[in-house]
Design an enzyme around this catalytic site. Structure first.
Site, PDB file in Angstrom:
ATOM      1  N   HIS A 143       0.797  -1.229   0.000  1.00  0.00           N
ATOM      2  CA  HIS A 143       0.000   0.000   0.000  1.00  0.00           C
ATOM      3  C   HIS A 143       0.827   1.276   0.000  1.00  0.00           C
ATOM      4  O   HIS A 143       0.264   2.360   0.138  1.00  0.00           O
ATOM      5  CB  HIS A 143      -0.922   0.044   1.220  1.00  0.00           C
ATOM      6  CG  HIS A 143      -1.987  -1.000   1.213  1.00  0.00           C
ATOM      7  ND1 HIS A 143      -3.232  -0.799   0.674  1.00  0.00           N
ATOM      8  CD2 HIS A 143      -1.987  -2.268   1.669  1.00  0.00           C
ATOM      9  CE1 HIS A 143      -3.954  -1.892   0.807  1.00  0.00           C
ATOM     10  NE2 HIS A 143      -3.215  -2.799   1.411  1.00  0.00           N
ATOM     11  N   LYS A 189     -14.742   8.224  -3.713  1.00  0.00           N
ATOM     12  CA  LYS A 189     -15.996   8.487  -2.992  1.00  0.00           C
ATOM     13  C   LYS A 189     -16.541   9.873  -3.340  1.00  0.00           C
ATOM     14  O   LYS A 189     -17.740  10.047  -3.540  1.00  0.00           O
ATOM     15  CB  LYS A 189     -15.763   8.385  -1.474  1.00  0.00           C
ATOM     16  CG  LYS A 189     -15.400   6.971  -1.028  1.00  0.00           C
ATOM     17  CD  LYS A 189     -14.830   6.913   0.391  1.00  0.00           C
ATOM     18  CE  LYS A 189     -14.142   5.567   0.602  1.00  0.00           C
ATOM     19  NZ  LYS A 189     -13.281   5.529   1.801  1.00  0.00           N
ATOM     20  N   THR A 208      -8.603   6.447  -1.955  1.00  0.00           N
ATOM     21  CA  THR A 208      -9.927   5.882  -2.209  1.00  0.00           C
ATOM     22  C   THR A 208     -10.998   6.941  -1.955  1.00  0.00           C
ATOM     23  O   THR A 208     -12.093   6.853  -2.504  1.00  0.00           O
ATOM     24  CB  THR A 208     -10.207   4.656  -1.307  1.00  0.00           C
ATOM     25  OG1 THR A 208      -9.749   4.954   0.009  1.00  0.00           O
ATOM     26  CG2 THR A 208      -9.494   3.428  -1.826  1.00  0.00           C
TER      27      THR A 208
HETATM   28  C1  4GP Z   1      -3.114   3.681   2.147  1.00  0.00           C
HETATM   29  C2  4GP Z   1      -2.479   4.471   1.016  1.00  0.00           C
HETATM   30  O1  4GP Z   1      -1.786   5.578   1.546  1.00  0.00           O
HETATM   31  C3  4GP Z   1      -3.577   4.928   0.078  1.00  0.00           C
HETATM   32  O2  4GP Z   1      -3.039   5.595  -1.019  1.00  0.00           O
HETATM   33  C4  4GP Z   1      -4.389   3.725  -0.399  1.00  0.00           C
HETATM   34  O3  4GP Z   1      -5.504   4.140  -1.136  1.00  0.00           O
HETATM   35  C5  4GP Z   1      -4.877   2.919   0.792  1.00  0.00           C
HETATM   36  O4  4GP Z   1      -3.780   2.539   1.608  1.00  0.00           O
HETATM   37  C6  4GP Z   1      -5.600   1.654   0.381  1.00  0.00           C
HETATM   38  O5  4GP Z   1      -4.830   0.915  -0.520  1.00  0.00           O
HETATM   39  N1  4GP Z   1      -2.136   3.270   3.115  1.00  0.00           N
HETATM   40  C7  4GP Z   1      -2.431   3.277   4.436  1.00  0.00           C
HETATM   41  C8  4GP Z   1      -1.354   2.813   5.347  1.00  0.00           C
HETATM   42  O6  4GP Z   1      -3.524   3.596   4.878  1.00  0.00           O
HETATM   43  O7  4GP Z   1      -1.609   2.770   6.577  1.00  0.00           O
HETATM   44  O8  4GP Z   1      -0.271   2.486   4.849  1.00  0.00           O
END
Ligand code: 4GP
Length: 834
Positions: free
Chosen positions: A374, A682, A678
């Site tokens: 992620h 939305k 995300t």
């Molecule tokens: C997040 C990312 O920062 C975001 O871009 C992505 O949409 C989301 O994961 C879902 O894939 N990462 C986090 C984290 O929330 O805690 O690393």
């Protein structure tokens, strides 16, 4: 299912299946029953909280019947199951979602009204289940909704934190963290005191050789903590499928407390073991994209992973299949590296406990796991120190060394004598102390690795995991662009828009197949449709304006452009650029005559989001936003032309109110840093437009909705490296407009300048890593384009309608189907009475 119920119980069972409520009267009876018996209260003092509890219990009863049937259906089908391992599930509220997914919100609304309650007030009583930080946790929650709605045999596994993400209060403009104790009454979970697993920590390993010359390792001693299962039913939309989210809670293995100590008068220590055990699942770590190697966190990870795997293996063993069929029956998805220990734990179960050969076991392991990355931010990549591992999980460390050895041998065969390559890909980092690189372990232990948007998946292949592409070949790496559930993020959050859409698409089927949204594009010139479209947005803005008034005391004009940035506070997401832009706007307004000012597009800049408690710079950003608000909102020259609002304690239920009320939302990360995002999806799904950089899913959103419907600006990801290099080795000057902003801050316009010097010097003196200055001009110019576009209200509405119509791709249903086909190799289960 029916045939499996023993004869003596079948009649009663069948009668029970048809109980529950069918109509308003049946619902009311159930509510009253729960108030008077389960809650042991009387209807004459039933307040909104009691009504909420009873209403939830009534719906929970229904869910549980379906949950039971779903579990039996899955057991009989004996087909492959997927297990989604996530340390975070940011579920938000459950009641509204359950009512809508079951399709009985109308019944509940009418029933509650007859009992004297407004359904909105009852829904408001629920405490958010906030077991997550941000995007990663909310994605997991959307996935559960899609998995159930699409009838996949799927389980979520997580931790039942006693405290979710902290509650944020803003006091004198500063973030203050308050514990979020959310479990006082939670009707949505079922403790399963009969489902427990003993989890071992510490201790030592002994090795012996058996009669066949095979080495047998035994992990002995240490301490045992008990994992207790709590189940949360996950209702699918418009299907009886109700899946399970199993959350583990930690408890002392030795019962209540130490009687010996108690009897000898050592009262305090008599409960110490119990407290120490319970600490494991006590708190969610509030880190977003930051890694801090705390022992308790590693303990949490192993506790959760070991309990979940025990459960998964137990279920598999019931089928009495040979081990080699394990990957045909089980797919496990690692949501980020947090559950990576599962790879090692499964190898340990197979080799140490089940006696399989290393090779055979490792084949099973790698065919079972998939890993989702992620983030490309290096500070977020998990590493654990080897001495910590050695102490806490001595056997696992040995296994990691073995896994690494065999892996490096294979690399050596492919790249003979390339020592640097070996050092780069090794699971162990040769630092002081040595570290275990969890992402490397996750890659080596999985058959597929995916990123969460096209750009991100390309970037991981060319940057952080480049060497692994050479080692394993490109096919192991794939992309699954994130998605969101339209049930919560359209139907629940924006009921009027959902209704308008269904009136044009002919049914609510678009909630199951979001590509049907395309049908509304035919109505984009329909006067009545456009009017209704605009009215819905306005009504949502009025609702938000009321909330703003109530919580901040500031009056905002619902006709102004609502410009929203809500997400975790992080330098890479660049809330600092947004607030610098707001200051620039304020300075511009101040420099104009009253007449000239009138030509300006009125705006409300709305911010929300939490800063990790130890993230000093993020907290400074929150403080500046509040300080600017305090000045601007009280400046008589400015009036409605500009308001700056910080909404405290941003969470899922607030998002459901804020997102439908936005005209414009900001997704302005430095290109190449936001894996996907995300909330961008939305906002657009709710008819808001985006100002954003060419980053994450913004790029795919642009491709779908068209360049004319999004306000893109700033440098491209491919240029960021060079620009940074130039900052360090060349000369760079701060953008002149930004210089003026800094001067205003330094003059004390927004209070004590020293409070904000960190933000200024990051740009001016420390290399501007996030390219705030480089992108500032283009950001300001693009905001002017936004103003102009907004003044043409008809044009804006067209953009809004076109965008929504083209958002079909971003459903989490599409996303889950891609995982199912490309990574898990599983099919939905047929559900007859659907
Ligand atoms: C997040 C990312 O920062 C975001 O871009 C992505 O949409 C989301 O994961 C879902 O894939 N990462 C986090 C984290 O929330 O805690 O690393």
């Amino acid at each position: 299912v029916e045939a499996s119920i023993p004869e003596p119980q079948r009649k009663a069972w069948l009668a029970h299946q048809t109980s529950g409520f069918k109509d308003k009267d049946g619902f009311e009876t159930e509510v009253v029953r729960h108030v008077e018996t389960t809650l042991a209260r009387s209807m004459y003092n039933c307040d909104e909280q009691a009504a909420y509890s009873a209403c939830s219990l009534a719906f929970r009863d229904r869910l549980i019947l379906e949950w039971n049937r779903t579990q039996q259906r899955q057991t009989f089908a004996d087909s492959k199951r997927v297990y989604y391992l996530s340390l975070e599930f940011l579920m938000g509220r459950a009641l509204d979602n359950a009512m809508l997914n079951i399709g009985q919100k109308d019944v509940a609304k009418a029933g509650l009204a007859e009992l004297g309650f407004r359904i909105e007030d009852v829904i408001e009583q629920e405490h958010d289940a906030a077991l997550g930080n941000g995007g990663l946790g909310r994605l997991a929650a959307c996935f559960l909704d899609s998995l159930a709605s699409l009838n996949y045999s799927a389980w979520g596994y997580g931790l039942r934190y006693r405290y979710g993400i902290f509650k944020q209060e803003i006091i004198d403009g500063y973030q203050v963290e308050v514990p979020d104790y959310w479990l006082d009454f939670n009707p949505w979970e079922f403790p399963r005191h009969d489902v427990t697993v003993d989890i071992q920590f510490y201790g030592h390993v002994t090795k012996r050789t058996d009669d066949n010359g095979k080495t047998i390792a035994t992990w002995e001693g240490g301490e045992i903590v008990k994992a207790v299962a709590y189940d949360v039913p996950i209702p699918g939309y418009a299907t009886p499928s109700t899946n399970n989210l199993r959350l583990w809670s930690s408890k002392a293995a030795s019962g209540e407390f130490d009687f010996q100590k108690f009897n000898s008068g050592d009262y305090e220590n008599s409960v110490a073991d119990q407290q120490r055990a319970e600490t494991i699942s006590a708190v969610l770590y509030p880190n977003d994209n930051l890694d801090r190697g705390k022992e308790l966190r590693l303990k949490q990870q192993y506790f959760w992973v070991a309990a979940s795997l025990y459960d998964i293996v137990r279920r598999f063993k019931k089928s009495r299949r040979p081990w080699k069929e394990f990957p045909d029956q089980v797919a496990i998805q690692l949501n980020d590296t947090h559950p990576t220990l599962a790879v090692v734990e499964l190898q340990r179960i197979l080799v140490d406990l089940e006696g399989l050969d290393w090779e055979e076991a490792w084949n099973i392991v790698t065919n079972t796991f998939g890993y989702t990355n992620h983030t490309v931010l290096p500070e977020a990549l998990e590493k654990w120190s080897v001495p910590l591992f050695q102490h806490l999980l001595p056997r696992h460390l040995q296994l990691i060394y073995d896994i690494n050895l065999f892996f490096l041998q294979s690399v050596e065969r492919k790249f003979p004598k390339d020592r640097e390559m070996l050092a780069r890909v090794s699971i162990i980092e040769e630092s002081q102390p040595k570290m275990v690189r969890m992402a490397h372990l996750a890659i080596v232990g999985s058959h597929k690795v995916n990123g969460v948007a096209e750009l991100h998946s390309d970037l991981i292949k060319t940057t952080i995991f480049k060497d692994f592409v050479e080692v394993f070949g490109p096919d192991k790496f794939t992309n699954v662009t994130n998605g969101i559930t339209p049930r919560r993020w359209l139907h629940q959050a924006n009921p009027r828009l959902s209704e308008l859409i269904s009136s044009k698409t002919g049914s609510q089927n678009f909630l199951k197949d979001l590509t049907e949204l395309a049908k509304i594009e035919h109505y984009k010139d329909d006067k009545a449709f456009r009017k209704e479209w605009a009215e819905i947005k306005y009504a949502n803005k009025v609702r938000l304006a009321k909330h703003i008034k109530k919580t901040t005391g500031v009056d905002v004009n619902p006709s102004a452009l609502f410009d929203v940035q809500v997400k975790r506070i992080h330098e890479y997401k660049r809330q600092q650029m947004n607030i610098f832009g707001v200051i620039h706007r304020y300075l511009t307004l101040k420099s104009l005559s009253p007449e000239e000012r009138k030509k300006f597009q009125p705006r409300v800049s709305i911010f929300g989001g939490k800063a990790a408690p130890g993230y000093w710079m993020a907290k400074q950003i929150i403080h500046l936003i509040n300080a600017v608000g305090a000045v601007v909102n009280n400046d008589k020259d400015i009036g409605d032309l500009l308001k700056v609002i910080f909404l405290e304690d941003y969470n899922v239920s607030k998002a459901e109110m804020i997102i439908p009320a936005s005209d414009l939302s900001e997704h302005i990360s430095t290109a190449g840093t936001e894996a996907s995002g995300t909330s961008n999806m939305k906002f657009v799904l709710n008819g808001g437009l985006i100002i954003g950089t060419c980053d994450g899913a913004n790029i795919e959103i642009t491709r779908e909705i068209g360049e004319q419907n999004i306000f893109l600006f700033g440098n491209l990801a491919e240029d960021v490296e060079d620009i940074r290099h130039n900052h360090t080795y060349g000369s760079y000057t701060v953008d002149p407009d930004l210089v003026k902003v800094f001067e205003a801050i330094e003059k004390g316009t927004f209070g004590e300048p020293n409070d904000f010097m960190g933000m200024i010097s990051a740009v001016r003196d420390h290399g501007d890593f996030y390219l705030v200055s480089d992108d500032f001009h283009s950001y300001i110019e693009t905001q002017e384009l936004v103003d102009k576009a907004y003044r043409d209200q008809e044009g804006w509405i067209t953009k809004s309608i076109e965008s929504v119509a083209r958002m079909g791709f971003f459903s989490s249903d599409r996303c889950i189907n891609e995982y199912a086909e490309g990574i898990w190799n599983i099919e939905p289960l047929a559900v007859k009475d659907q």
